[in-house]
Design a protein around this motif. Structure first.
Motif, short mmCIF file in Angstrom:
data_model
loop_
_atom_site.label_atom_id
_atom_site.label_comp_id
_atom_site.label_asym_id
_atom_site.label_seq_id
_atom_site.Cartn_x
_atom_site.Cartn_y
_atom_site.Cartn_z
N ARG A 162 -5.20 3.21 9.11
CA ARG A 162 -4.99 2.50 7.84
C ARG A 162 -4.12 1.27 7.99
O ARG A 162 -4.11 0.39 7.13
CB ARG A 162 -4.34 3.44 6.84
CG ARG A 162 -5.21 4.30 5.94
CD ARG A 162 -6.52 4.73 6.45
NE ARG A 162 -7.21 5.55 5.45
CZ ARG A 162 -8.28 6.25 5.70
NH1 ARG A 162 -8.80 6.22 6.90
NH2 ARG A 162 -8.87 6.96 4.76
N LYS A 163 -3.35 1.21 9.07
CA LYS A 163 -2.45 0.08 9.27
C LYS A 163 -3.00 -0.92 10.30
O LYS A 163 -2.25 -1.69 10.89
CB LYS A 163 -1.07 0.58 9.70
CG LYS A 163 -0.36 1.39 8.62
CD LYS A 163 1.03 1.80 9.05
CE LYS A 163 1.73 2.59 7.94
NZ LYS A 163 3.11 2.99 8.34
N THR A 188 1.23 -4.09 9.73
CA THR A 188 -0.07 -3.78 10.30
C THR A 188 -0.18 -4.34 11.71
O THR A 188 0.64 -5.15 12.13
CB THR A 188 -1.21 -4.37 9.44
OG1 THR A 188 -1.13 -5.81 9.49
CG2 THR A 188 -1.10 -3.91 8.00
N TYR A 207 -4.81 -5.99 6.99
CA TYR A 207 -4.84 -6.04 5.53
C TYR A 207 -5.68 -7.23 5.07
O TYR A 207 -5.99 -8.15 5.84
CB TYR A 207 -3.43 -6.13 4.94
CG TYR A 207 -2.72 -7.45 5.15
CD1 TYR A 207 -2.83 -8.50 4.24
CD2 TYR A 207 -1.91 -7.66 6.27
CE1 TYR A 207 -2.17 -9.71 4.43
CE2 TYR A 207 -1.25 -8.85 6.47
CZ TYR A 207 -1.38 -9.88 5.54
OH TYR A 207 -0.73 -11.08 5.75
N ARG A 232 -3.90 -2.96 2.26
CA ARG A 232 -4.29 -2.39 3.55
C ARG A 232 -5.76 -2.00 3.51
O ARG A 232 -6.34 -1.83 2.45
CB ARG A 232 -3.42 -1.18 3.89
CG ARG A 232 -1.98 -1.54 4.23
CD ARG A 232 -1.29 -0.38 4.93
NE ARG A 232 0.08 -0.76 5.30
CZ ARG A 232 1.16 -0.44 4.61
NH1 ARG A 232 1.04 0.28 3.51
NH2 ARG A 232 2.35 -0.82 5.01
N ILE A 254 0.10 -3.37 -0.69
CA ILE A 254 1.36 -3.71 -0.03
C ILE A 254 2.25 -4.52 -0.97
O ILE A 254 3.44 -4.29 -1.10
CB ILE A 254 1.11 -4.52 1.26
CG1 ILE A 254 0.24 -3.73 2.23
CG2 ILE A 254 2.43 -4.93 1.91
CD1 ILE A 254 -0.22 -4.55 3.42
#
Length: 229
Positions: free
Chosen positions: A79-80, A139, A83, A100, A106
């Motif tokens: 998930r990171k 990220t 973005y 993200r 965020i």
């Protein structure tokens, strides 16, 4: 099968695995093999490649089944990894959010654009891009794309008509891509809302929505419709 066909097939399978990872809250290599009807060795090979690229997040061991046996290693899409920046170009507002790839917000902001021209709004958007394009916000890859919600008709990534702004002399996509160096996608704001609900809304596991209508009610009424997925 010649080498070219093998590469094409592997790329296709890799996209399927990425899609399966992205759509699952958590899964395992064995489950992906079952879901995609692919051999476990194929999944393992693709898994190793994706893991090296940091597309995969390790969640640890899963629970033991009723029949016992080895616990599966649970995984999901990282998930990171990066973005996206999203804009909502409304009649009197410009909303911006950094999101993200999991859909987690965020940061978000809202600016008044009352009595501003589309060029002035675009300059405000450019400033948001400049302020964030070199920031990773926790990220791996940072900014990976920009999405713009348009209150109007969009075709082939260009605004055909909007009741709020005159886009006839403005190429929003080209301007933002020049500043950001990432891909920019324009879409009707109600259609974007429908896609978000389909892909990110946390439905109960018993709920299944193959078709849906997203209604946006503001200075007008917009409807985004998805039929059978």
């Amino acid at each position: 099968m010649n080498k070219s066909d093998q590469i094409t097939m592997r790329d296709h399978n890799q996209r399927l695995v990425l899609q399966a990872l992205f759509n699952a809250k958590e899964t395992s290599r064995a489950q992906i093999a079952v879901d995609l009807n692919l051999h476990k060795s194929t999944i393992s090979s693709i898994y190793r490649d994706l893991d090296k690229l940091e597309f995969i997040e390790d969640l640890g061991e899963g629970v033991t089944t009723e029949t016992g046996g080895r616990k599966a290693k649970m995984i999901r899409f990282n998930r990171k990894y990066g973005y996206v920046m999203s804009f909502d170009m409304g009649r009197h507002h410009l909303r911006m959010a950094l999101v993200r790839l999991s859909g987690e917000v965020i940061f978000q902001s809202s600016d008044s654009v009352k009595d501003m021209s589309v060029l002035e709004v675009l300059e405000l958007m450019n400033q948001h891009v400049k302020d964030n394009k070199h920031k990773k916000h926790g990220t791996k890859e940072g900014l990976m794309g920009i999405a713009v919600g348009i209150h109007g008709v969009v075709d082939n990534n260009r605004v055909v008509y909007s009741p709020f702004f005159d886009y006839s002399q403005v190429d929003v996509t080209q301007q933002l891509e020049k500043v950001s160096d990432v891909k920019v996608t324009l879409e009707n704001e109600a259609n974007s809302a429908a896609v978000y609900i389909r892909d990110y809304h946390d439905y109960l596991s018993t709920d299944q929505y193959d078709s849906l209508v997203a209604l946006n009610i503001h200075y007008g009424i917009g409807a985004g419709i998805i039929i059978q997925g």
